[in-house]
Design a protein around this motif. Structure first.
Motif, PDB file in Angstrom:
ATOM      1  N   VAL A 117       0.825  -1.195  -0.141  1.00  0.00           N
ATOM      2  CA  VAL A 117       0.062  -0.058  -0.129  1.00  0.00           C
ATOM      3  C   VAL A 117       0.731   1.239  -0.090  1.00  0.00           C
ATOM      4  O   VAL A 117       0.554   2.339  -0.896  1.00  0.00           O
ATOM      5  CB  VAL A 117      -0.951  -0.011   1.201  1.00  0.00           C
ATOM      6  N   ASN A 121       0.052   2.215  -3.532  1.00  0.00           N
ATOM      7  CA  ASN A 121      -1.328   3.089  -3.372  1.00  0.00           C
ATOM      8  C   ASN A 121      -0.831   4.222  -2.135  1.00  0.00           C
ATOM      9  O   ASN A 121      -1.550   4.139  -1.232  1.00  0.00           O
ATOM     10  CB  ASN A 121      -2.326   2.498  -2.836  1.00  0.00           C
ATOM     11  N   TYR A 125      -2.574   5.448   1.720  1.00  0.00           N
ATOM     12  CA  TYR A 125      -2.115   4.825   2.781  1.00  0.00           C
ATOM     13  C   TYR A 125      -2.769   5.128   4.183  1.00  0.00           C
ATOM     14  O   TYR A 125      -2.900   4.290   4.910  1.00  0.00           O
ATOM     15  CB  TYR A 125      -0.437   5.264   2.783  1.00  0.00           C
TER      16      TYR A 125
END
Length: 307
Positions: A117, A121, A125
């Protein structure tokens, strides 16, 4: 009717027994110091109150529990020249060792998701890995380890033992217990181990797929500095996972034809003693924020080399 088990003697002579005692004592103190300092630094450092450091704190506590389950009894036996371990003591070793090892494996899987993550991404987070989510995932890892170890321990110690009470290991573990069980009585535990192996393999696949996506995302980064920073945050976790899995897989997949007391002892030390002692070194040397917090506690000299 068995009241105690006889563990594997670390050496045949008194001098070698004392040598093993001092060696294990040094490793144990190093593991206590490293994991204790990481726990203190993360708990007291405000800048380290992040999801990654929270999982690192949980990992340090699991490592402390794991190595404290096996080494103290082995050191006591080597110091007092004995091999005995009570029935309840052996059951406790089996339970806690499985508990800490299983919880650590699931926590390493959660940490792989954390790195995925953070790199793939980053904008989500804070949403995906908030404080409540981190506590929930860590609690799930600890809870899974607890129920898994309770199930295996209850099932193993319910088997009738017909092959004596001698364990060819320096602590209580399930494979050695199964060798003492009556014929055909261990099949239920074997099936339980097979099911557990499938669950472990699922976690392994998740870790591999997470790092495949991480490496693909890192290689697409235009900045060399960004790629280096991303790799630096992943390398400690990847090193810990590799050490954990390589030693555990070698212990499980070692051919019986090459089995011997000395080899089994070395393999057991590799997967039960080495990872808890080495993990703090891996993380503290690669995490600049953690090293900075340790400097404030005067744990690492200010002129320590940067890796």
């Amino acid at each position: 009717s068995i009241s105690e088990f006889l563990l594997l003697a670390l050496a045949d002579t008194r001098q070698l027994q004392l040598l093993h005692f001092w060696l294990f004592l040094g490793i144990y103190l190093a593991a206590l110091l490293g994991n204790g300092l990481i726990s203190t630094a993360v708990a007291c450092g405000q800048r380290l109150h992040t999801p990654m450091c929270f999982f690192l704190l949980s990992l340090a506590l699991l490592d402390l529990g794991c190595i404290s389950t096996t080494l103290p009894k082995a050191m006591a036996n080597a110091l007092w020249d004995t091999r005995a371990n009570s029935y309840s003591g052996c059951a406790a070793q089996v339970f806690f060792f499985l508990f800490f090892m299983t919880a650590e494996y699931f926590l390493l899987t959660v940490m792989a998701y954390d790195r995925y993550v953070a790199i793939c991404n980053p904008l989500h987070y804070g949403t995906l890995l908030g404080s409540r989510a981190c506590v929930t995932m860590a609690a799930a890892a600890w809870g899974t380890g607890f129920f898994y170890s309770m199930l295996h321990t209850a099932n193993t110690f319910s088997l009738p033992l017909c092959q004596g009470n001698v364990l060819n290991q320096f602590f209580g573990e399930i494979p050695q217990m199964l060798k003492l069980s009556c014929s055909q009585s261990y099949l239920k535990e074997v099936w339980l181990i097979v099911v557990s192996g499938c669950l472990y393999f699922g976690c392994f696949v998740f870790i591999v797929l997470s790092y495949v996506q991480i490496f693909r995302a890192v290689l697409r980064m235009p900045s060399e500095h960004g790629r280096h920073k991303a790799f630096s945050t992943c390398l400690p976790h990847l090193a810990v996972v590799s050490l954990f899995l390589s030693t555990a897989m070698f212990a499980c997949l070692k051919p019986p034809s090459i089995s011997s007391s000395s080899l089994d002892l070395v393999v057991a030390v590799l997967y039960s003693v080495v990872p808890p002692a080495v993990n703090p070194l891996i993380y503290s040397m690669r995490n600049q924020e953690l090293r900075g917090a340790m400097r404030k506690f005067r744990i690492i000299p200010s002129n320590a080399r940067k890796y």
